[in-house]
Design a protein around this motif. Structure first.
Motif, mmCIF file in Angstrom:
data_model
loop_
_atom_site.group_PDB
_atom_site.id
_atom_site.type_symbol
_atom_site.label_atom_id
_atom_site.label_comp_id
_atom_site.label_asym_id
_atom_site.label_seq_id
_atom_site.Cartn_x
_atom_site.Cartn_y
_atom_site.Cartn_z
ATOM 1 N N HIS A 226 -50.469 9.937 124.967
ATOM 2 C CA HIS A 226 -50.159 8.565 125.364
ATOM 3 C C HIS A 226 -51.287 7.890 126.131
ATOM 4 C CE1 HIS A 226 -45.965 8.741 124.054
ATOM 5 N NE2 HIS A 226 -45.916 9.962 124.552
ATOM 6 N N GLY A 227 -52.308 8.654 126.508
ATOM 7 C CA GLY A 227 -53.425 8.074 127.233
ATOM 8 C C GLY A 227 -53.161 7.999 128.722
ATOM 9 N N GLU A 228 -54.232 7.858 129.490
ATOM 10 C CA GLU A 228 -54.118 7.839 130.949
ATOM 11 C C GLU A 228 -53.273 6.673 131.453
ATOM 12 O OE1 GLU A 228 -57.926 7.934 132.749
ATOM 13 O OE2 GLU A 228 -58.477 9.904 131.907
ATOM 14 N N ASN A 229 -53.356 5.541 130.763
ATOM 15 C CA ASN A 229 -52.592 4.370 131.200
ATOM 16 C C ASN A 229 -51.252 4.242 130.477
ATOM 17 O OD1 ASN A 229 -53.488 3.712 128.683
ATOM 18 N ND2 ASN A 229 -54.844 2.054 129.353
ATOM 19 N N GLY A 230 -50.936 5.209 129.596
ATOM 20 C CA GLY A 230 -49.645 5.207 128.895
ATOM 21 C C GLY A 230 -49.526 4.203 127.773
ATOM 22 N N LYS A 231 -50.655 3.650 127.317
ATOM 23 C CA LYS A 231 -50.605 2.629 126.271
ATOM 24 C C LYS A 231 -50.591 3.200 124.855
ATOM 25 C CE LYS A 231 -52.536 -1.194 128.923
ATOM 26 N NZ LYS A 231 -51.267 -1.952 128.857
ATOM 27 N N GLY A 232 -50.538 4.520 124.749
ATOM 28 C CA GLY A 232 -50.376 5.136 123.437
ATOM 29 C C GLY A 232 -51.660 5.299 122.661
ATOM 30 N N ASN A 233 -51.509 5.835 121.455
ATOM 31 C CA ASN A 233 -52.661 6.099 120.588
ATOM 32 C C ASN A 233 -52.198 6.050 119.144
ATOM 33 O OD1 ASN A 233 -54.823 7.120 119.121
ATOM 34 N ND2 ASN A 233 -55.279 8.742 120.589
ATOM 35 N N GLN A 234 -52.619 5.016 118.408
ATOM 36 C CA GLN A 234 -52.187 4.860 117.023
ATOM 37 C C GLN A 234 -52.720 5.961 116.120
ATOM 38 O OE1 GLN A 234 -53.252 0.894 115.806
ATOM 39 N NE2 GLN A 234 -51.459 -0.016 116.793
ATOM 40 N N GLN A 235 -53.818 6.567 116.487
ATOM 41 C CA GLN A 235 -54.343 7.659 115.669
ATOM 42 C C GLN A 235 -53.402 8.859 115.675
ATOM 43 O OE1 GLN A 235 -57.124 7.443 113.772
ATOM 44 N NE2 GLN A 235 -57.214 5.295 114.435
#
Length: 293
Positions: A226-235
């Motif tokens: 989800h990434g450090e900021n929680g904004k996700g990852n489309q990959q």
């Protein structure tokens, strides 16, 4: 005791039956009516022979008499559909061969593709995403601009072609939200804390003390996807946890359920079911709903 006699007024012989002094006239049916009745009987017999009519059991299974001419409504519809498909086969072949970017810019082909895509969506996608593509719990809304795997033409095409977590396709989109609780990776308190942290970053009411602990749990277990900021990852198909768009629900109970038991929704790979022209038409249609990137 019955007794026949001729009615004085009409001159018609009675049947011999009498009820309370009232006698029944023996009026014969009109010949035209009888002939019509006999003709209908003959027509019915002929129809039974010529057309499919009688349900029967054959080799232990229910079937029906096919009739002399072998006609069937299903066969007639199939022939009509085949004629329609043959009539548009040339343009669908052009759609199948055209690159998606060029297809979207071609007024003639894109018009046909959007119409074909809408029809294909109703036949294949609406049962899960809804007739208006608004989705529901566990089924993404295709009208917004929030995409798990990307909303470009190429992204949508790949998702349609290979599906998501579809076992029959080696190239399927694959990623799974792990069941952190069921697998013993997090205890109940940690699940509670990380749920409070997700409530915080998504702009909802939260317990500050629990959320502070949850931030550490998130950093150790969730950042990879989800990434450090929680904004996700489309990959990776990892959703953005900071907005108000939720696939399964964003209340605390649902978040805890997700963290505890995991998620792993499946979308079929349409590459083996639909031809390339139809898949590209669906791609354009879904992209045009308003949320395409």
């Amino acid at each position: 005791m019955s007794e026949k006699h001729k009615d004085d007024i009409t001159g018609v012989e009675t049947t011999g039956h009498s009820w309370d002094g009232i006698r029944e006239l023996n009026n014969p049916l009109p010949k035209w009516w009888l002939y019509t009745f006999y003709a209908c009987c003959l027509w019915a017999v002929g129809y039974w022979v010529v057309m499919p009519a009688w349900p029967i059991i054959w080799n232990g299974q229910w079937t029906y008499t096919e009739g002399v001419i072998g006609y069937s409504d299903r066969g007639s519809v199939a022939n009509e559909l085949a004629a329609v498909a043959a009539g548009r086969s040339e343009v669908m072949q052009e759609i199948a061969k055209a690159p998606l970017a060029e297809l979207a810019q071609n007024p003639k082909l894109s018009e046909v593709a959007l119409a074909a895509g809408k029809a294909a969506f109703g036949d294949n996608c609406a049962p899960c995403h809804g007739s208006g593509a608004a989705g529901g719990p566990g089924f993404p809304n295709l009208n917004d601009d929030n995409w798990l795997w990307g909303g470009t033409l190429d992204d949508i095409h790949t998702t349609l072609l290979h599906g998501i977590r579809w076992e029959g396709d080696e190239d399927t989109r694959l990623n799974t939200m792990m069941a952190f609780g069921d697998l013993g990776m997090l205890d109940k308190q940690q699940v509670n804390d990380v749920a409070e942290y997700v409530l915080e970053i998504s702009g909802q009411k939260y317990d500050a003390k629990a959320a502070a602990k949850g931030a550490d749990v998130f950093a150790q277990n969730c950042v990879a996807c989800h990434g450090e900021n929680g904004k996700g990852n489309q990959q990776l198909g990892a959703p953005n946890l900071t907005d108000a768009i939720w696939l399964y629900g964003g209340d605390k109970a649902t978040i805890e359920q997700t963290v505890t038991h995991g998620r792993g929704g499946v979308m079929p790979a349409w590459g083996g079911r639909l031809d390339e022209g139809t898949i590209k038409s669906l791609t354009l249609y879904v992209h045009s709903l308003g949320g395409g990137e």
